[in-house]
Design a protein around this motif. Structure first.
Motif, PDB file in Angstrom:
ATOM      1  N   ILE A   1      33.455   3.324   1.902  1.00 53.32           N
ATOM      2  CA  ILE A   1      32.253   2.537   2.199  1.00 53.32           C
ATOM      3  C   ILE A   1      31.791   2.798   3.629  1.00 53.32           C
ATOM      4  CG2 ILE A   1      31.394   0.184   2.513  1.00 53.32           C
ATOM      5  CD1 ILE A   1      33.226  -0.657   0.201  1.00 53.32           C
ATOM      6  N   ALA A   2      32.737   2.799   4.575  1.00 50.90           N
ATOM      7  CA  ALA A   2      32.381   3.038   5.976  1.00 50.90           C
ATOM      8  C   ALA A   2      31.805   4.434   6.177  1.00 50.90           C
ATOM      9  CB  ALA A   2      33.609   2.852   6.861  1.00 50.90           C
ATOM     10  N   ALA A   3      32.243   5.394   5.370  1.00 47.81           N
ATOM     11  CA  ALA A   3      31.798   6.788   5.526  1.00 47.81           C
ATOM     12  C   ALA A   3      30.312   6.968   5.226  1.00 47.81           C
ATOM     13  CB  ALA A   3      32.629   7.703   4.627  1.00 47.81           C
ATOM     14  N   ARG A   4      29.667   5.947   4.654  1.00 42.41           N
ATOM     15  CA  ARG A   4      28.222   6.041   4.416  1.00 42.41           C
ATOM     16  C   ARG A   4      27.452   6.212   5.720  1.00 42.41           C
ATOM     17  NH1 ARG A   4      27.989   0.736   0.403  1.00 42.41           N
ATOM     18  NH2 ARG A   4      29.073   1.667  -1.386  1.00 42.41           N
ATOM     19  N   ASP A   5      28.044   5.746   6.836  1.00 39.45           N
ATOM     20  CA  ASP A   5      27.375   5.838   8.126  1.00 39.45           C
ATOM     21  C   ASP A   5      27.685   7.128   8.871  1.00 39.45           C
ATOM     22  OD1 ASP A   5      26.062   3.332   7.979  1.00 39.45           O
ATOM     23  OD2 ASP A   5      27.917   2.304   8.545  1.00 39.45           O
ATOM     24  N   LEU A   6      28.436   8.022   8.246  1.00 38.31           N
ATOM     25  CA  LEU A   6      28.742   9.317   8.853  1.00 38.31           C
ATOM     26  C   LEU A   6      27.726  10.369   8.422  1.00 38.31           C
ATOM     27  CD1 LEU A   6      32.604   9.419   8.198  1.00 38.31           C
ATOM     28  CD2 LEU A   6      31.494   8.971  10.406  1.00 38.31           C
ATOM     29  N   GLN A   7      27.605  11.405   9.222  1.00 43.98           N
ATOM     30  CA  GLN A   7      26.762  12.534   8.822  1.00 43.98           C
ATOM     31  C   GLN A   7      27.358  13.180   7.569  1.00 43.98           C
ATOM     32  OE1 GLN A   7      23.880  13.699   9.975  1.00 43.98           O
ATOM     33  NE2 GLN A   7      23.736  11.983  11.425  1.00 43.98           N
TER      34      GLN A   7
ATOM     35  N   LEU B   1      44.079   7.104  -8.823  1.00 42.89           N
ATOM     36  CA  LEU B   1      43.506   8.054  -7.875  1.00 42.89           C
ATOM     37  C   LEU B   1      42.311   8.809  -8.469  1.00 42.89           C
ATOM     38  CD1 LEU B   1      43.520   9.348  -5.104  1.00 42.89           C
ATOM     39  CD2 LEU B   1      45.161  11.032  -5.956  1.00 42.89           C
ATOM     40  N   PRO B   2      42.444   9.475  -9.625  1.00 39.87           N
ATOM     41  CA  PRO B   2      41.255  10.152 -10.171  1.00 39.87           C
ATOM     42  C   PRO B   2      40.125   9.176 -10.507  1.00 39.87           C
ATOM     43  CG  PRO B   2      43.080  10.200 -11.756  1.00 39.87           C
ATOM     44  CD  PRO B   2      43.642   9.735 -10.451  1.00 39.87           C
ATOM     45  N   GLU B   3      40.487   7.947 -10.902  1.00 40.37           N
ATOM     46  CA  GLU B   3      39.463   6.946 -11.205  1.00 40.37           C
ATOM     47  C   GLU B   3      38.686   6.557  -9.953  1.00 40.37           C
ATOM     48  OE1 GLU B   3      41.537   3.718 -12.951  1.00 40.37           O
ATOM     49  OE2 GLU B   3      42.132   4.826 -14.768  1.00 40.37           O
ATOM     50  N   LEU B   4      39.361   6.606  -8.796  1.00 37.04           N
ATOM     51  CA  LEU B   4      38.719   6.213  -7.552  1.00 37.04           C
ATOM     52  C   LEU B   4      37.458   7.021  -7.292  1.00 37.04           C
ATOM     53  CD1 LEU B   4      38.979   4.572  -4.817  1.00 37.04           C
ATOM     54  CD2 LEU B   4      40.135   6.606  -3.928  1.00 37.04           C
ATOM     55  N   PHE B   5      37.533   8.321  -7.570  1.00 40.18           N
ATOM     56  CA  PHE B   5      36.408   9.201  -7.255  1.00 40.18           C
ATOM     57  C   PHE B   5      35.223   8.991  -8.191  1.00 40.18           C
ATOM     58  CE2 PHE B   5      40.187  11.445  -5.614  1.00 40.18           C
ATOM     59  CZ  PHE B   5      39.830  11.458  -4.273  1.00 40.18           C
ATOM     60  N   GLU B   6      35.440   8.242  -9.259  1.00 40.91           N
ATOM     61  CA  GLU B   6      34.337   7.932 -10.168  1.00 40.91           C
ATOM     62  C   GLU B   6      33.520   6.741  -9.671  1.00 40.91           C
ATOM     63  OE1 GLU B   6      35.894   7.311 -14.056  1.00 40.91           O
ATOM     64  OE2 GLU B   6      36.993   9.224 -14.105  1.00 40.91           O
ATOM     65  N   TYR B   7      34.079   5.976  -8.719  1.00 43.75           N
ATOM     66  CA  TYR B   7      33.424   4.737  -8.296  1.00 43.75           C
ATOM     67  C   TYR B   7      32.949   4.745  -6.848  1.00 43.75           C
ATOM     68  CZ  TYR B   7      35.277   2.909 -12.670  1.00 43.75           C
ATOM     69  OH  TYR B   7      35.562   2.714 -14.005  1.00 43.75           O
TER      70      TYR B   7
ATOM     71  N   ASP C   1      31.108   6.347  -3.370  1.00 43.76           N
ATOM     72  CA  ASP C   1      29.950   7.192  -3.089  1.00 43.76           C
ATOM     73  C   ASP C   1      30.325   8.481  -2.368  1.00 43.76           C
ATOM     74  OD1 ASP C   1      28.240   5.361  -4.242  1.00 43.76           O
ATOM     75  OD2 ASP C   1      27.835   4.307  -2.352  1.00 43.76           O
ATOM     76  N   LEU C   2      31.532   8.517  -1.819  1.00 42.04           N
ATOM     77  CA  LEU C   2      31.957   9.690  -1.053  1.00 42.04           C
ATOM     78  C   LEU C   2      32.276  10.838  -2.003  1.00 42.04           C
ATOM     79  CD1 LEU C   2      32.624  10.575   1.868  1.00 42.04           C
ATOM     80  CD2 LEU C   2      34.980   9.818   1.444  1.00 42.04           C
TER      81      LEU C   2
ATOM     82  N   ILE D   1      33.802  14.043  -3.721  1.00 41.07           N
ATOM     83  CA  ILE D   1      35.195  14.497  -3.665  1.00 41.07           C
ATOM     84  C   ILE D   1      35.347  15.730  -2.785  1.00 41.07           C
ATOM     85  CG2 ILE D   1      35.065  15.977  -5.726  1.00 41.07           C
ATOM     86  CD1 ILE D   1      37.893  14.914  -6.451  1.00 41.07           C
ATOM     87  N   ASN D   2      34.295  16.536  -2.659  1.00 42.86           N
ATOM     88  CA  ASN D   2      34.408  17.742  -1.824  1.00 42.86           C
ATOM     89  C   ASN D   2      34.341  17.429  -0.329  1.00 42.86           C
ATOM     90  OD1 ASN D   2      31.705  17.161  -1.534  1.00 42.86           O
ATOM     91  ND2 ASN D   2      30.967  19.079  -2.428  1.00 42.86           N
ATOM     92  N   ARG D   3      34.140  16.162   0.028  1.00 44.82           N
ATOM     93  CA  ARG D   3      34.214  15.756   1.438  1.00 44.82           C
ATOM     94  C   ARG D   3      35.539  15.064   1.748  1.00 44.82           C
ATOM     95  NH1 ARG D   3      29.547  12.061   3.297  1.00 44.82           N
ATOM     96  NH2 ARG D   3      30.757  12.233   5.233  1.00 44.82           N
ATOM     97  N   VAL D   4      36.375  14.859   0.727  1.00 41.82           N
ATOM     98  CA  VAL D   4      37.611  14.100   0.899  1.00 41.82           C
ATOM     99  C   VAL D   4      38.795  15.027   1.166  1.00 41.82           C
ATOM    100  CG1 VAL D   4      39.257  12.537  -0.222  1.00 41.82           C
ATOM    101  CG2 VAL D   4      36.787  12.206  -0.545  1.00 41.82           C
ATOM    102  N   VAL D   5      39.565  14.667   2.185  1.00 37.46           N
ATOM    103  CA  VAL D   5      40.841  15.320   2.460  1.00 37.46           C
ATOM    104  C   VAL D   5      41.911  14.241   2.360  1.00 37.46           C
ATOM    105  CG1 VAL D   5      42.267  16.528   4.157  1.00 37.46           C
ATOM    106  CG2 VAL D   5      39.802  17.013   4.016  1.00 37.46           C
ATOM    107  N   LEU D   6      42.879  14.431   1.483  1.00 39.83           N
ATOM    108  CA  LEU D   6      43.994  13.489   1.391  1.00 39.83           C
ATOM    109  C   LEU D   6      45.103  13.955   2.330  1.00 39.83           C
ATOM    110  CD1 LEU D   6      44.296  12.663  -2.431  1.00 39.83           C
ATOM    111  CD2 LEU D   6      43.079  11.401  -0.633  1.00 39.83           C
ATOM    112  N   GLU D   7      45.365  13.137   3.348  1.00 42.30           N
ATOM    113  CA  GLU D   7      46.387  13.480   4.329  1.00 42.30           C
ATOM    114  C   GLU D   7      47.685  12.776   3.955  1.00 42.30           C
ATOM    115  OE1 GLU D   7      47.150  13.038   9.155  1.00 42.30           O
ATOM    116  OE2 GLU D   7      45.108  13.275   8.376  1.00 42.30           O
TER     117      GLU D   7
END
Length: 352
Positions: free
Chosen positions: A159-165, A184-190, A192-193, A195-201
């Motif tokens: 949600i916070a990432a909405r304010d990022l470029q 985890l896979p369900e998360l990406f369905e809900y 707005d971020l 998946i190609n911007r997500v890095v799981l550390e």
């Protein structure tokens, strides 16, 4: 045995007592159950807290009982452990229900281009005791709510990432065991971020018995654009060979590798070897905890791909700070910024 089952056992034992002197106590517990339907652990915790507050003469009574050799039996250790667990469940449940966490972002710079390429999301908790994030996560794991808290933190960060470029990747901390969770896979369905911007550390090394499951769980997501980061501080026996097999998109190295790299020849040689390794396996090498201009200069010369640390930008929950990081800096502009900071005493970086 789950905490809820344990709570029901304690409650049943209290309510089964037929001593007339305990009627008021049993009624108070029954009232708490009515007020917390389906959540016996919370009802029991509230009952215990109320009892502690209302029985002002408890200590005096116990002392009198000891003098009369009527000391009540000590609470069994397993019951004390169960009560501690119930308290923890209540604390974590309250945290989750009231969404008492925020997200701070720390910028990650591409060292060659001298611009922000991504951010790491760090959880900040709203709590009376000011406990650090790692303590909250440790407590949640201890009572079986670790994954719940991690997914709540992931959702908050998304949600916070909405304010990022939109060109910045977002690195989200997660344990390998939570990567096996079907949520985890369900998360990406809900969220707005994308998946190609997500890095799981990964916050821990992958256990040997989980390795095959981990690969099977994350590969379908990686095919959709998800990226993985491995932190060298969580390495263990055989970690290097497994890392080569995993081919993480990012390898993050900390102060144990980069500290004083501008003055220590061994540190410099180690960093250079990691540059060669990551180039061979196609992994982006990120230096964490950059504290001095000298370190930044040498790391850039060695070919480290990216860096983060207080020298480049502190974690912040303020969107206005994020906006300033998102502006591409020309070489002279960044050099001026670093020169201004060079005169100040370096500060130790936060634990990530």
């Amino acid at each position: 045995m789950s905490v809820r089952v344990q709570a029901w056992g304690i409650i049943a034992a209290v309510l089964a007592d037929t001593d007339p002197s305990g009627a008021a106590v049993r009624q108070r517990l029954s009232n708490n159950l009515d007020q917390n339907p389906g959540v016996p652990e919370r009802a029991l915790l509230e009952y215990l807290l109320e009892t502690r507050r209302s029985d002002a003469n408890t200590v005096e009574t116990l002392e009198s009982a000891r003098e009369m050799r009527l000391t009540p039996p000590a609470m069994p250790p397993q019951v004390a452990e169960q009560i501690d667990a119930i308290r923890s469940v209540s604390r974590i449940s309250t945290l989750l229900e009231n969404q008492m966490l925020m997200t701070a972002f720390q910028p990650i710079y591409g060292l060659a281009e001298k611009s922000v390429i991504g951010v790491e999301a760090l959880s900040r908790f709203v709590s009376d005791d000011g406990a650090a994030a790692e303590l909250w996560f440790a407590e949640a794991r201890a009572v079986g709510l670790g994954a719940n808290l991690e997914f709540s933190a992931l959702g908050s960060a998304a949600i916070a990432a909405r304010d990022l470029q939109p060109n910045l990747f977002v690195s989200l901390n997660i344990s390998p065991s939570s990567c096996l969770d079907p949520r985890l896979p369900e998360l990406f369905e809900y969220i707005d971020l994308p998946i190609n911007r997500v890095v799981l550390e990964l916050t821990e090394s992958i256990a040997d018995e989980q390795y095959a499951q981990f690969i099977a769980a994350v590969n379908p997501l990686r095919d959709k654009g998800l990226r993985i980061a491995v932190d060298d501080t969580h390495s263990g026996a055989g970690a290097l060979s497994r890392m080569v097999h995993l081919r993480p998109d990012f390898l993050k190295v900390g102060r144990d590798v980069i500290a004083d790299v501008d003055n220590d020849g061994i540190q410099r040689a180690l960093a250079a070897c990691l540059v060669d390794l990551t180039e061979q396996i196609g992994t982006t090498l990120v230096a964490e905890g950059i504290e001095t201009v000298g370190e930044l200069k040498v790391l850039t010369e060695l070919g480290i791909d990216a860096g983060q640390g207080y020298l480049l930008g502190r974690p912040s929950v303020r969107p206005q700070d994020w906006a300033s990081w998102n502006t591409r800096l020309d070489a002279d502009g960044l050099d001026r910024q670093l020169a201004e900071q060079a005169g100040s005493k370096p500060r130790a970086n936060e634990a990530h």
